[in-house]
Design an enzyme around this catalytic site. Structure first.
Site, PDB file in Angstrom:
ATOM      1  N   ASP A 138      -3.379 -72.107  29.409  1.00 31.36           N
ATOM      2  CA  ASP A 138      -2.386 -71.962  30.220  1.00 31.36           C
ATOM      3  C   ASP A 138      -2.434 -73.475  30.404  1.00 31.36           C
ATOM      4  O   ASP A 138      -3.464 -74.230  30.306  1.00 31.36           O
ATOM      5  CB  ASP A 138      -2.147 -71.540  31.003  1.00 31.36           C
ATOM      6  CG  ASP A 138      -0.730 -70.885  32.070  1.00 31.36           C
ATOM      7  OD1 ASP A 138      -0.364 -69.932  31.651  1.00 31.36           O
ATOM      8  OD2 ASP A 138      -0.576 -71.588  32.865  1.00 31.36           O
ATOM      9  N   GLY A 182       6.382 -69.660  29.778  1.00 31.25           N
ATOM     10  CA  GLY A 182       7.177 -70.223  30.100  1.00 31.25           C
ATOM     11  C   GLY A 182       8.150 -69.150  31.459  1.00 31.25           C
ATOM     12  O   GLY A 182       7.149 -68.324  32.498  1.00 31.25           O
ATOM     13  N   GLN A 233      12.134 -63.701  33.702  1.00 28.61           N
ATOM     14  CA  GLN A 233      13.948 -64.080  34.750  1.00 28.61           C
ATOM     15  C   GLN A 233      14.070 -63.583  35.761  1.00 28.61           C
ATOM     16  O   GLN A 233      12.131 -63.108  36.353  1.00 28.61           O
ATOM     17  CB  GLN A 233      14.446 -62.380  33.781  1.00 28.61           C
ATOM     18  CG  GLN A 233      14.975 -62.455  32.548  1.00 28.61           C
ATOM     19  CD  GLN A 233      15.256 -61.278  32.337  1.00 28.61           C
ATOM     20  OE1 GLN A 233      14.398 -60.601  31.568  1.00 28.61           O
ATOM     21  NE2 GLN A 233      16.665 -60.601  32.389  1.00 28.61           N
ATOM     22  N   THR A 268       8.318 -60.607  19.057  1.00 22.52           N
ATOM     23  CA  THR A 268       8.313 -58.864  20.015  1.00 22.52           C
ATOM     24  C   THR A 268       9.839 -57.967  19.474  1.00 22.52           C
ATOM     25  O   THR A 268       9.603 -56.469  19.177  1.00 22.52           O
ATOM     26  CB  THR A 268       7.567 -58.777  21.249  1.00 22.52           C
ATOM     27  OG1 THR A 268       9.177 -59.981  22.051  1.00 22.52           O
ATOM     28  CG2 THR A 268       6.264 -59.564  21.603  1.00 22.52           C
ATOM     29  N   HIS A 277      16.671 -58.731  21.743  1.00 20.86           N
ATOM     30  CA  HIS A 277      16.282 -57.795  23.063  1.00 20.86           C
ATOM     31  C   HIS A 277      16.739 -58.274  24.039  1.00 20.86           C
ATOM     32  O   HIS A 277      16.769 -59.491  24.740  1.00 20.86           O
ATOM     33  CB  HIS A 277      14.633 -58.415  22.989  1.00 20.86           C
ATOM     34  CG  HIS A 277      14.026 -58.212  24.451  1.00 20.86           C
ATOM     35  ND1 HIS A 277      14.036 -57.115  24.876  1.00 20.86           N
ATOM     36  CD2 HIS A 277      13.254 -59.284  24.939  1.00 20.86           C
ATOM     37  CE1 HIS A 277      12.956 -57.263  25.772  1.00 20.86           C
ATOM     38  NE2 HIS A 277      12.914 -58.051  26.314  1.00 20.86           N
TER      39      HIS A 277
HETATM   40  N1  LIG Z   1       9.717 -60.023  24.955  1.00 17.39           N
HETATM   41  C1  LIG Z   1       9.567 -59.214  25.780  1.00 17.39           C
HETATM   42  O1  LIG Z   1       9.825 -57.728  25.873  1.00 17.39           O
HETATM   43  C2  LIG Z   1       9.536 -59.475  27.323  1.00 17.39           C
HETATM   44  C3  LIG Z   1       9.213 -58.981  28.332  1.00 17.39           C
HETATM   45  C4  LIG Z   1       8.867 -59.674  29.490  1.00 17.39           C
HETATM   46  C5  LIG Z   1       8.663 -61.030  30.011  1.00 17.39           C
HETATM   47  N2  LIG Z   1       9.037 -62.034  28.918  1.00 17.39           N
HETATM   48  C6  LIG Z   1       9.034 -63.087  28.884  1.00 17.39           C
HETATM   49  O2  LIG Z   1       7.755 -63.499  28.977  1.00 17.39           O
HETATM   50  C7  LIG Z   1       7.346 -65.040  29.920  1.00 17.39           C
HETATM   51  C8  LIG Z   1       6.633 -64.936  30.596  1.00 17.39           C
HETATM   52  O3  LIG Z   1       6.403 -64.306  31.696  1.00 17.39           O
HETATM   53  P1  LIG Z   1       5.297 -63.792  32.376  1.00 17.39           P
HETATM   54  O4  LIG Z   1       6.055 -62.423  33.602  1.00 17.39           O
HETATM   55  O5  LIG Z   1       3.862 -63.770  32.331  1.00 17.39           O
HETATM   56  O6  LIG Z   1       5.962 -65.199  32.938  1.00 17.39           O
HETATM   57  P2  LIG Z   1       4.801 -65.635  34.381  1.00 17.39           P
HETATM   58  O7  LIG Z   1       5.886 -67.187  35.544  1.00 17.39           O
HETATM   59  O8  LIG Z   1       3.978 -65.435  35.187  1.00 17.39           O
HETATM   60  O9  LIG Z   1       3.178 -66.723  33.301  1.00 17.39           O
HETATM   61  C9  LIG Z   1       3.858 -67.761  32.601  1.00 17.39           C
HETATM   62  C10 LIG Z   1       2.897 -68.596  32.720  1.00 17.39           C
HETATM   63  O10 LIG Z   1       3.176 -69.450  31.246  1.00 17.39           O
HETATM   64  C11 LIG Z   1       2.474 -70.601  31.801  1.00 17.39           C
HETATM   65  N3  LIG Z   1       3.902 -72.193  30.762  1.00 17.39           N
HETATM   66  C12 LIG Z   1       4.583 -73.165  31.494  1.00 17.39           C
HETATM   67  N4  LIG Z   1       4.587 -73.525  31.173  1.00 17.39           N
HETATM   68  C13 LIG Z   1       3.322 -73.993  30.525  1.00 17.39           C
HETATM   69  C14 LIG Z   1       2.467 -74.969  29.206  1.00 17.39           C
HETATM   70  N5  LIG Z   1       3.925 -75.922  28.531  1.00 17.39           N
HETATM   71  N6  LIG Z   1       2.498 -74.670  28.308  1.00 17.39           N
HETATM   72  C15 LIG Z   1       1.534 -73.562  28.373  1.00 17.39           C
HETATM   73  N7  LIG Z   1       1.244 -72.569  29.526  1.00 17.39           N
HETATM   74  C16 LIG Z   1       2.499 -73.100  30.186  1.00 17.39           C
HETATM   75  C17 LIG Z   1       2.447 -70.572  34.271  1.00 17.39           C
HETATM   76  O11 LIG Z   1       1.674 -71.487  34.209  1.00 17.39           O
HETATM   77  C18 LIG Z   1       2.337 -69.347  33.504  1.00 17.39           C
HETATM   78  O12 LIG Z   1       0.674 -69.244  33.817  1.00 17.39           O
HETATM   79  C19 LIG Z   1       8.482 -65.314  29.992  1.00 17.39           C
HETATM   80  O13 LIG Z   1       9.471 -65.542  28.780  1.00 17.39           O
HETATM   81  C20 LIG Z   1       9.263 -63.448  30.357  1.00 17.39           C
HETATM   82  O14 LIG Z   1      10.740 -63.482  30.435  1.00 17.39           O
HETATM   83  C21 LIG Z   1       9.590 -60.877  27.805  1.00 17.39           C
END
Ligand SMILES: NC(=O)c1ccc[n+]([C@@H]2O[C@H](COP(=O)([O-])OP(=O)(O)OC[C@H]3O[C@@H](n4cnc5c(N)ncnc54)[C@H](O)[C@@H]3O)[C@@H](O)[C@H]2O)c1
Length: 314
Positions: free
Chosen positions: A37, A82, A85, A146, A178
């Site tokens: 991270d 990243g 939402q 996914t 998605h």
């Molecule tokens: N595919 C799906 O079905 C699904 C479902 C839920 C969430 N998501 C997506 O997953 C992603 C993460 O969501 P989350 O709730 O875990 O967010 P979060 O904010 O809890 O975690 C994101 C993490 O990414 C890290 N990060 C940011 N920039 C970075 C970089 N350049 N290098 C390394 N790490 C970095 C942050 O420090 C943080 O720890 C989002 O885009 C969300 O929309 C996808």
């Protein structure tokens, strides 16, 4: 290169990354799990916390926080970094920020000499899977989003609740984006082998309107959860773990991942959710279902919306 270490790297240790890690450890999926991270302390803390349960785990998994060099001999790199939402935001709203983050991460992963499979979970997942493919230079089969795996488990669960059966006895898929333009493939949905339309037309256990309500519920599930708890993560944790298992165990399982379309469903040059055979090499084959003309039109609309967004970032 055949790898046997079952080493998985998770980039992003937020809600989603750690939920995947937790599910993987509980199911004994990998032997080695590396957490990366941008917030290194967070990754370190998560690794320590996960390790604390190991005496009671399914098997002994080495978990540590690391750097991108760790990707060199990994079987899989999972992207969850990243922004997520915020209430009222769509997944497509995240595209600019997360496209930049994803490209930067993929560059670093590839610089390590990585030669495995990417699994992309960050949103908008179909777009970021495409960018991961482009940036990595890997064959499209080795870049797996996914896709609609989470939407599909939500879909199966909702039908199961309605008919009081086990969700694992419900078969069917959400196709396409998605997100808001996703398509419920009712024409290929069965419960105990019986087409869902027979539950409407013959058994009268469901009404036609139930199907519309149910598909909307699935589509809006993330909004409902985010309104209440700010993020969704357990469902995607289990969905991603299912995909990782299929790859590491060479399962040839059919899962609705985001895969590269090259003529299937009448579409090309896009990654989106379609049932695909997943094995140790990633996506072996896409199952091209004969969906109805109406479903096909909705699928085409979904792909068109994705392509319009993709054009803003490629
Ligand atoms: N595919 C799906 O079905 C699904 C479902 C839920 C969430 N998501 C997506 O997953 C992603 C993460 O969501 P989350 O709730 O875990 O967010 P979060 O904010 O809890 O975690 C994101 C993490 O990414 C890290 N990060 C940011 N920039 C970075 C970089 N350049 N290098 C390394 N790490 C970095 C942050 O420090 C943080 O720890 C989002 O885009 C969300 O929309 C996808």
């Amino acid at each position: 290169m055949k790898k046997t270490s079952r080493k998985v790297v998770i980039v992003g240790t937020g809600f989603v990354g750690t939920s995947i890690a937790y599910a993987m450890i509980n199911q004994g999926v990998a032997n080695e799990l590396v957490l990366i991270d941008v917030n290194q302390e967070k990754a370190e803390g998560e690794a320590l916390d996960l390790l604390d349960g190991m005496a009671w785990g399914e098997k002994n998994v080495s978990v540590w926080s690391g750097t991108y060099e760790e990707c060199q001999d990994a079987n899989l790199v999972i992207l969850t970094a990243g922004v997520n939402q915020k209430p009222g935001q769509t997944r497509l709203d995240l595209v600019k920020t997360n496209a930049t983050i994803t490209r930067q991460i993929v560059k670093e992963v590839m610089a390590s000499g990585f030669d495995g499979i990417f699994v992309v979970a960050s949103n908008p997942v179909d777009i970021l899977t495409y960018l991961t493919w482009q940036e990595s230079g890997l064959p499209a089969s080795r870049v797996v989003g996914t896709g609609t795996t989470l939407d599909t488990t939500r879909f199966r669960k909702e039908i199961a609740l309605k008919l009081a059966v086990d969700p694992r006895s419900v078969h069917g898929y959400i196709l396409g984006e998605h997100g808001d333009s996703e398509v419920a493939a009712w024409s290929h949905t069965t419960v105990g082998g019986k087409p869902i339309m027979e539950y409407v037309e013959k058994d009268h256990r469901l009404e036609e309107n139930d199907l519309t309500v149910l598909a909307d519920k699935v589509k809006n599930a993330a909004y409902e959860i985010i309104d209440r708890k700010k993020a969704t993560y357990y469902g995607i944790g289990m969905s991603t773990t299912r995909i990782v298992k299929a790859i590491l165990n060479n399962e040839q399982a059919v899962l609705p991942v985001s895969a590269y379309l090259n003529g299937e469903y009448g579409e090309e040059d896009i990654f989106t959710g379609v049932p695909s055979i997943v094995d140790e090499n990633g996506v072996r084959e896409i199952i091209d279902l004969s969906i109805t003309p109406q479903e096909k039109a909705m699928f085409h609309q979904s792909v068109s919306e994705l392509k319009a967004v993709l054009d803003t970032v490629r």
